[in-house]
Design an enzyme around this catalytic site. Structure first.
Site, PDB file in Angstrom:
ATOM      1  CG  ASP A 194      -1.952   1.103   1.186  1.00  0.00           C
ATOM      2  OD1 ASP A 194      -2.641   1.233   0.158  1.00  0.00           O
ATOM      3  OD2 ASP A 194      -2.059   1.856   2.176  1.00  0.00           O
ATOM      4  CG  MET A 275      -9.742   8.231   3.513  1.00  0.00           C
ATOM      5  SD  MET A 275     -11.095   8.260   2.309  1.00  0.00           S
ATOM      6  CE  MET A 275     -10.808   9.843   1.526  1.00  0.00           C
ATOM      7  NE  ARG A 276      -0.598   5.598   2.299  1.00  0.00           N
ATOM      8  CZ  ARG A 276      -0.712   4.893   3.403  1.00  0.00           C
ATOM      9  NH1 ARG A 276      -1.233   3.684   3.361  1.00  0.00           N
ATOM     10  NH2 ARG A 276      -0.320   5.381   4.563  1.00  0.00           N
ATOM     11  CB  ALA A 277      -6.804   4.456  -3.077  1.00  0.00           C
TER      12      ALA A 277
END
Length: 705
Positions: A194, A275-277
């Site tokens: 990720d 929420m990183r995406a």
């Protein structure tokens, strides 16, 4: 090997790979690239060539931590720095070897100065070298867990903290993380996966013209690398200038509400975690617009960003195929039409003609010279490797088994839903490769003591060394601050951590297991154990037995998803040569012991215990299949191989043959249902190994076998 790197613009094909790397050059905040692909597909060549395209960086002269002169790090160990002019140098690309030590990565106390001068001095590591540059990890999926943890901390905080051996240091560590990997050798931990902003799947081209061009350019490079680099110097200069221009334009790019809604809808629609995406997609779409010379983000930018940023975030386990449903993505984005687009500037965006005949330096395509049409090309630095790629179209369908059926063969059945299992571990203290299964003496882990070094000193136990030297300082005529250290004073730190094991599955695929519902449950149980092996960094192997013999369906490998694929295609039917399966396991473990003597095995036998066919040559006259299987099991037990038997027998009347097999193996037995239950914890938390040979089994158990 030539000191002149292969030019980035000379890489044939691989449009997505080149684009992902260039976007990170434009905006390092995108978060790096993970490149997945088979061997010989230009992964390493393209990454190593990228550093030549990065703009130079200004650094404080003499600072080992690459502080920027306009905004030096106030906590820099070489500081404080006075304001002043900086010195320009090329951006660095630092390679992290898979086998690097923790000290090499984060830095450590300078032992030589500490002992000789009595001062505490910090020796920077690779994280300090990579600050404001590229940190490249080849075969990143093989990186040890302790190094992955350190990378995760540095990537999350933008700084490296070193607290060890009396040293307390913090320094900035913001770098572009680039990793390459071959999925056949195992998958990457989800936490590190990720952390990569983008991911790219690469494959060798099947187009002869592109393959010819790969070979032609590689041979020309090897014949005269300097002349080859000069031929591509103009294209390299154009791409470098375009990167600089895109960086300058980046702050002016507007990310409108429509684009933000498209990004949020895409992430929600594909059910990515966290929420990183969303953040990575926003940064990538902005970089795409800047690379295309635009000041606003369009739908095509969001679409391309999704294709690069989302595939690796959708995987729930290593058996899920990476990728994105592009039709679904288009449906999501079509729900949010773009506002009135602005006219296309010059140069055009990276998606127009990126790999076709119009992809030359005067058009777009990242300044790459004209390419032949077709799929991405092969590896420029290993053209001979591409023809060795496996023929996956042939693997997808079940192949005739050399075992013979002896009965009607049934088509493969799908595995039941995997579930979480308890830990199966090998008893004792091993010394194998770092992992997460069994206790072991390792180079990393908690320090448990010290000892005199046996051979080369690898990890100094500083306190024990000082303690050994202290009583002799007066006799050695010590004068000044430094200690007088002799070779006999040195002490090696002993540490205990966890190791990965070789988990060898021996699966009964005979007719007695062929009831579809039952075999589905068996496959689901083995799939669950494979998932556990993936998480614990084990090697796995798969042996199946049915009909007239046993087959090594998958030689020991780190690619757990390859084992899962073979298991899914496993047909059933025929008689039950249990002895053949056990003897095949003995043979495989004997060979693996020669290849990797430090990796301890764990044998998992999945069967109902029936034996209706010998499946092996020789034996005494009159031996029954059950007697042969019992003797084979006792052979494994006599060599101290840790085993567990998963009993697949079902129905109201049970013969208990799997329990007899477990007694011969000196192993616990667990039912298929019990594999899911909490009661398993006490039963197989530590698999009992047969430390004595078969003479220790009582004679009644032998007669029952």
């Amino acid at each position: 090997m030539s000191s002149v790197p292969y030019p980035f613009t000379a890489v044939v094909g691989q449009t997505d790979l080149r684009l992902a790397l260039l976007l990170n050059a434009v905006s390092p905040a995108v978060g790096g690239v993970l490149v997945r692909g088979e061997k010989g597909t230009a992964k390493s060549t393209a990454v190593r060539a990228l550093s030549a395209l990065l703009p130079q960086v200004d650094v404080v002269p003499g600072c080992r931590f690459s502080c920027a002169p306009g905004a030096p790090d106030p906590a820099c160990p070489d500081g404080p720095h006075e304001p002043g002019a900086g010195a320009a140098r090329p951006a660095r690309m630092v390679e992290l070897p898979v086998g690097a030590s923790e000290d090499r990565l984060v830095g450590a106390l300078d032992i030589e100065r500490a002992l000789a001068e009595g001062v505490k001095a910090f020796e920077p590591g690779l994280l300090a070298d990579a600050h404001r540059g590229i940190l490249y990890v080849d075969e990143v999926n093989l990186l040890h867990d302790h190094l992955i943890d350190l990378l995760l901390d540095a990537a999350a905080m933008g700084a490296s903290y070193v607290e060890r051996e009396g040293v307390s240091v913090r320094h900035a560590a913001r770098f572009l993380l680039v990793g390459t990997m071959n999925p056949e050798e195992g998958e990457l931990r989800p936490q590190l996966l990720d952390r990569f902003g983008l991911t790219v799947e690469v494959a060798a081209s099947r187009e002869p013209a592109q393959r010819v061009e790969v070979v032609r350019r590689r041979l020309a490079y090897e014949d005269d690398s300097e002349a080859f680099a000069i031929r591509w110097a103009d294209e390299e200069h154009e791409v470098r200038a375009r990167v600089v221009a895109a960086r300058a334009l980046l702050p002016q790019v507007s990310l409108g509400d429509t684009a933000l809604l498209q990004i949020a809808a895409a992430c929600a629609g594909f059910e990515v975690d966290g929420m990183r995406a969303d953040i990575v997609m926003a940064r990538t779409a902005t970089a795409l617009a800047a690379w295309a010379g635009r000041t606003s983000v369009r739908k095509e930018d969001v679409r391309q960003a999704a294709l690069l940023a989302l595939p690796h975030r959708r995987r729930r386990n290593p058996f899920d195929a990476p990728g994105l449903d592009e039709e679904m993505l288009d449906r999501i984005l079509d729900g949010f039409p773009d506002e009135e687009p602005e006219p296309d500037p010059e140069p055009q965006g990276p998606d127009d003609g990126g790999d076709g005949d119009g992809g030359g330096p005067d058009g777009d395509g990242g300044g790459v010279p004209p390419q032949h049409d077709g799929p991405p090309a092969g590896e420029a630095d290993s053209p001979e490797a591409a023809p060795d790629a496996p023929d996956t179209s042939r693997e997808d369908s079940p192949q005739p088994s050399p075992q013979g059926s002896g009965a009607a063969e049934q088509a493969p059945v799908a595995a039941a839903e995997p579930f979480r299992t308890k830990v199966l571990s090998v008893p004792g203290l091993g010394e194998g490769a770092a992992g997460r299964r069994s206790r072991a003496r390792t180079a990393h882990g908690r320090t448990t003591g010290s000892q005199r070094p046996r051979g080369h000193l690898t990890k100094l136990h500083l306190a024990a060394t000082v303690h050994a030297a202290a009583p002799h300082q007066k006799a050695r005529g010590r004068a000044g601050r430094g200690l007088v250290i002799r070779k006999d004073d040195l002490r090696q730190a002993t540490r205990e951590g966890r190791e990965g094991n070789l988990v060898l599955f021996v699966v009964d695929a005979s007719g007695s297991m062929a009831a579809r519902q039952r075999m589905s449950a068996v496959k689901g149980a083995v799939m669950s154990l494979l998932l556990d092996a993936y998480q614990r960094r084990d090697k796995v192997g798969l042996i199946t037995f049915r009909g007239s013999g046993a087959e090594l369906a998958l030689p020991p490998t780190s690619s757990v998803d390859a084992a899962a694929a073979r298991l899914e295609r496993l047909p059933t039917g025929g008689r039950t040569p249990l002895a053949a399966g056990l003897l095949k396991a003995h043979e495989v473990l004997r060979v693996e012991r020669l290849r990797d003597p430090s990796r301890r095995p764990l044998l998992v036998v999945v069967t109902d215990g029936r034996a209706t066919s010998a499946g092996v040559p020789g034996g005494r006259p009159g031996d029954t299949p059950r007697e042969l299987s019992g003797r084979s099991a006792r052979l494994l037990a006599s060599e101290g191989i840790a085993s567990v038997v998963v009993d697949c027998e079902s129905g109201p009347v049970r013969l208990g043959l799997a329990g007899v097999l477990a007694a011969d193996l000196g192993a616990p037995a667990v039912t298929l249902d019990g594999l899911r239950a909490d009661s398993l914890a006490g039963l197989v938390k530590n698999v009992r190994t047969a430390v004595t040979h078969t003479a220790s089994l009582d004679s009644a158990s032998r007669r029952a076998a």
